[in-house]
Design an enzyme around this catalytic site. Structure first.
Site, PDB file in Angstrom:
ATOM      1  N   ASN A   1      20.903  88.745  40.510  1.00 40.19           N
ATOM      2  CA  ASN A   1      20.198  87.781  39.668  1.00 40.19           C
ATOM      3  C   ASN A   1      18.739  87.733  40.110  1.00 40.19           C
ATOM      4  OD1 ASN A   1      19.300  85.639  38.138  1.00 40.19           O
ATOM      5  ND2 ASN A   1      20.446  84.076  39.271  1.00 40.19           N
ATOM      6  N   TRP A   2      17.877  88.361  39.329  1.00 39.50           N
ATOM      7  CA  TRP A   2      16.462  88.450  39.704  1.00 39.50           C
ATOM      8  C   TRP A   2      15.708  87.151  39.451  1.00 39.50           C
ATOM      9  CZ3 TRP A   2      14.912  93.899  37.338  1.00 39.50           C
ATOM     10  CH2 TRP A   2      15.657  94.888  37.993  1.00 39.50           C
ATOM     11  N   LYS A   3      16.327  86.213  38.759  1.00 37.72           N
ATOM     12  CA  LYS A   3      15.703  84.931  38.438  1.00 37.72           C
ATOM     13  C   LYS A   3      14.339  85.174  37.762  1.00 37.72           C
ATOM     14  CE  LYS A   3      18.438  82.700  41.966  1.00 37.72           C
ATOM     15  NZ  LYS A   3      18.547  81.608  42.973  1.00 37.72           N
TER      16      LYS A   3
ATOM     17  N   SER B   1      23.185  82.999  49.304  1.00 37.76           N
ATOM     18  CA  SER B   1      22.481  83.638  50.424  1.00 37.76           C
ATOM     19  C   SER B   1      23.287  84.778  51.043  1.00 37.76           C
ATOM     20  CB  SER B   1      22.098  82.596  51.482  1.00 37.76           C
ATOM     21  OG  SER B   1      21.173  81.661  50.965  1.00 37.76           O
TER      22      SER B   1
ATOM     23  N   GLY C   1      18.028  86.422  46.090  1.00 42.49           N
ATOM     24  CA  GLY C   1      16.847  87.004  46.731  1.00 42.49           C
ATOM     25  C   GLY C   1      17.025  88.422  47.218  1.00 42.49           C
TER      26      GLY C   1
ATOM     27  N   GLU D   1      29.246  79.337  43.715  1.00 44.98           N
ATOM     28  CA  GLU D   1      27.950  79.209  44.370  1.00 44.98           C
ATOM     29  C   GLU D   1      27.814  77.803  44.949  1.00 44.98           C
ATOM     30  OE1 GLU D   1      24.691  79.627  41.632  1.00 44.98           O
ATOM     31  OE2 GLU D   1      25.457  78.013  40.381  1.00 44.98           O
TER      32      GLU D   1
ATOM     33  N   HIS E   1      24.574  78.593  35.885  1.00 42.54           N
ATOM     34  CA  HIS E   1      23.971  78.657  37.221  1.00 42.54           C
ATOM     35  C   HIS E   1      23.484  77.267  37.622  1.00 42.54           C
ATOM     36  CE1 HIS E   1      21.244  79.721  40.495  1.00 42.54           C
ATOM     37  NE2 HIS E   1      21.889  80.878  40.567  1.00 42.54           N
TER      38      HIS E   1
END
Length: 253
Positions: A9-11, A213, A235, A168, A96
């Site tokens: 997920n590159w956001k 994370s 990330g 999540e 999300h």
């Protein structure tokens, strides 16, 4: 045996230059990850560009969100399920925690989006999870049950055969904190158990990713748990070497 699935997920990150560099790195090592499903979910404006950069057949494409409305129309700023399909998406992230917290999306909104995605031939990656306050006050199971039940009420348990779930823990997203492998496994087992009460066969087939994370140094331990079927990576998915290392950790299970 469930196939492990790792999605990035590159956001709201990236531009053409950085995406080209990132995808070039992914393409170079995409065949080194073994029997693992891999997808990337770039910002909507870069979906088509990313697809054209990706090596065909190795890495799938997904959206980060989509409109609740099932048909195109006068919905300024929205992206429809059919548009995601048209540019080559197979997956779409829905529910999300950032969409829930920042944009006020409700369980009912997310359930309606899951139905729209399924009806359009997209595989939803349904995110569920608790805040630190909810965990510490003993509400973890009730919160996740409520999130799941809203979708089950909308689409039925049998449709979950075509849904990916991503657990999540909100307190572990972007914070550097990670649920221990056992903490994550306990929640994944709970999620599968809730589905199994309604349809054991579907529950056994559902891919449940962990998102919170995940890094190269903790991926193997997380993915070795019996009910953790890969990861939804934030990330670390912006670094080709890190993302490939996480995918390789999945492939070693």
């Amino acid at each position: 045996m469930r196939q492990l699935f790792v999605a990035g997920n590159w956001k709201m990150h990236g531009d053409k230059a950085s995406i080209k560099t990132l995808v070039t790195g992914l393409n170079a090592k995409a065949d080194s990850v073994g029997d693992v499903l891999v997808a990337v979910c770039p910002p909507a404006i870069y979906l088509d560009y990313t697809k054209n950069c990706l090596m065909a057949g190795e890495i799938a494409l997904g959206g980060q969100n989509m409109a609740i409305e099932p048909v195109q129309g006068a919905y300024t700023g929205e992206t429809s399920a059919s548009m995601l399909k048209d540019v080559g998406c197979q997956y779409v992230i829905l529910g999300h925690s950032e969409r829930r917290a920042i944009y006020g999306e409700t369980d009912q909104d997310i359930a309606a989006k899951v139905k729209t995605a399924l009806d359009s031939g997209l595989t939803p990656i349904l995110c569920v999870g608790e805040t630190l306050e909810e965990r510490e006050s003993g509400q973890l199971e009730s919160v996740i049950s409520q999130q799941l039940d809203a979708v089950i009420s909308e689409v039925g348990i049998d449709q979950f055969a075509d849904v990916v779930i991503a657990y999540e823990p909100v307190w572990a997203i972007g914070t550097g904190k990670t649920a221990s492998a056992q903490q994550a496994q306990d929640v994944h087992a709970f999620i599968r158990g809730q589905l199994a009460k309604l349809n054991p066969s579907v529950a056994e087939k559902v891919i449940i990713q962990y998102g919170g994370s995940v890094k190269p140094n903790n991926a193997s331990e997380l993915f070795s748990q019996p009910d953790i079927d890969g990861g939804l990576i934030g990330g670390a998915s912006l670094n080709a070497d890190d993302f490939i290392a996480i995918c390789q950790a999945a492939g070693e299970q």
